[in-house]
Design a protein around this motif. Structure first.
Motif, PDB file in Angstrom:
ATOM      1  N   VAL A 169      24.107  46.147  -0.278  1.00  0.00           N
ATOM      2  CA  VAL A 169      24.990  45.833   0.845  1.00  0.00           C
ATOM      3  C   VAL A 169      26.357  45.455   0.293  1.00  0.00           C
ATOM      4  O   VAL A 169      26.489  45.049  -0.868  1.00  0.00           O
ATOM      5  N   SER A 170      27.365  45.593   1.138  1.00  0.00           N
ATOM      6  CA  SER A 170      28.711  45.173   0.752  1.00  0.00           C
ATOM      7  C   SER A 170      28.838  43.666   0.911  1.00  0.00           C
ATOM      8  O   SER A 170      27.965  43.009   1.489  1.00  0.00           O
ATOM      9  N   THR A 171      29.938  43.110   0.425  1.00  0.00           N
ATOM     10  CA  THR A 171      30.166  41.674   0.580  1.00  0.00           C
ATOM     11  C   THR A 171      30.230  41.282   2.042  1.00  0.00           C
ATOM     12  O   THR A 171      29.632  40.280   2.460  1.00  0.00           O
ATOM     13  N   ASP A 172      30.932  42.090   2.849  1.00  0.00           N
ATOM     14  CA  ASP A 172      31.041  41.795   4.281  1.00  0.00           C
ATOM     15  C   ASP A 172      29.678  41.860   4.958  1.00  0.00           C
ATOM     16  O   ASP A 172      29.341  41.005   5.791  1.00  0.00           O
ATOM     17  N   GLN A 173      28.877  42.877   4.598  1.00  0.00           N
ATOM     18  CA  GLN A 173      27.544  43.002   5.188  1.00  0.00           C
ATOM     19  C   GLN A 173      26.645  41.830   4.792  1.00  0.00           C
ATOM     20  O   GLN A 173      25.891  41.309   5.607  1.00  0.00           O
ATOM     21  N   ALA A 174      26.745  41.425   3.525  1.00  0.00           N
ATOM     22  CA  ALA A 174      25.944  40.304   3.039  1.00  0.00           C
ATOM     23  C   ALA A 174      26.326  39.020   3.762  1.00  0.00           C
ATOM     24  O   ALA A 174      25.457  38.239   4.180  1.00  0.00           O
ATOM     25  N   ASN A 175      27.632  38.799   3.913  1.00  0.00           N
ATOM     26  CA  ASN A 175      28.101  37.591   4.590  1.00  0.00           C
ATOM     27  C   ASN A 175      27.663  37.571   6.056  1.00  0.00           C
ATOM     28  O   ASN A 175      27.260  36.531   6.583  1.00  0.00           O
ATOM     29  N   GLN A 176      27.755  38.749   6.696  1.00  0.00           N
ATOM     30  CA  GLN A 176      27.357  38.826   8.099  1.00  0.00           C
ATOM     31  C   GLN A 176      25.863  38.582   8.245  1.00  0.00           C
ATOM     32  O   GLN A 176      25.426  37.827   9.123  1.00  0.00           O
ATOM     33  N   ALA A 177      25.056  39.213   7.379  1.00  0.00           N
ATOM     34  CA  ALA A 177      23.601  39.033   7.449  1.00  0.00           C
ATOM     35  C   ALA A 177      23.225  37.577   7.206  1.00  0.00           C
ATOM     36  O   ALA A 177      22.345  37.020   7.887  1.00  0.00           O
TER      37      ALA A 177
END
Length: 241
Positions: A156-164
């Motif tokens: 996952v990207s950083t943004d995806q990880a943060n959102q999850a």
């Protein structure tokens, strides 16, 4: 919407299932589970790939009061998650939070069966109880470790990880359990929330088999909860006796 919620659910499950060295108590639970499966009224594997035999279209239609001919069946099988849902179009709308924006989205009518598995009553109660502050803290730490690991592996990207991570933590913070009397051997509603939407799932344990029912037939949660119980009673009386 369902895909986003499912992704967060799988993240939560993967965290919950990723334990380190087994304790003696956990080994004892495994042994008890093996014995329970052997004596269970039904084996979960009997329904793998065919959950629609446990909750049929006719049963879902009877509970919902909606025409079977107008239903759409949705079978999902991803990783350790399998479900069957029956959906009907509706005119209802629901407000969800996407980032910092509140958006009105269509809310179809649905009844869903998922997480069919063999377990013990002890393990069932361990899985579904109101967490202590220390358990909440440990869960948040585990989620952070899991998302960081997924990010490091390029999954996952950083943004995806943060959102999850944000969504999972939000769901955990709103997590609560309440018992449902006189249903199966033991049953609870598990309440949570994600994207600003409160969710309620009925978890039922009956003679070594557990399953989850969720219903979205109204914007009134009490009505949906009533329909979950009705569907669970049908499954027990028509399929598990």
């Amino acid at each position: 919407m369902k895909t986003m919620i499912l992704g967060t659910a799988i993240l939560l499950v993967s965290v919950a299932c990723s334990s380190e060295n087994q304790t003696e108590a956990e080994k004892a639970l495994e042994q008890e589970l093996r014995e329970t499966v052997e004596n269970s009224i039904k084996k979960a594997e009997e329904f793998e790939g065919k959950l629609d035999e446990l909750l049929t279209l006719e049963m879902a239609s009877d509970v919902s009061g909606l025409a079977p001919s107008e239903a759409k069946k949705d079978h999902t099988n991803i990783s350790s998650f399998e479900s069957v849902a029956y959906e009907w179009t509706s005119k209802r709308m629901r407000q969800v939070d996407i980032g910092s924006t509140a958006v009105d989205v269509p809310a179809n009518n649905s009844i869903e069966l998922s997480w069919v598995k063999n377990t013990t009553l002890e393990q069932f109660k361990k899985d579904y109880h109101n967490p202590t502050p220390e358990e909440l803290k440990q869960a948040q730490q585990a989620i952070a470790a899991k998302t960081n690991d997924m990010k490091a592996k390029g999954q996952v990207s950083t943004d995806q990880a943060n959102q999850a991570q944000s969504e999972a933590n939000q769901s955990i913070s709103q997590f609560s359990v309440r018992e449902v009397p006189n249903l199966g051997d033991y049953a609870v509603f598990v309440n949570s929330g994600i994207f600003g939407v409160q969710t309620s799932e009925l978890k039922v344990f009956y003679k070594g088999l557990s399953f989850t029912i969720s219903a979205d037939l109204s914007n009134e949660q009490a009505y949906n909860d009533k329909k979950c119980i009705e569907a669970a009673r049908k499954i027990i009386s028509e399929k598990l006796q």
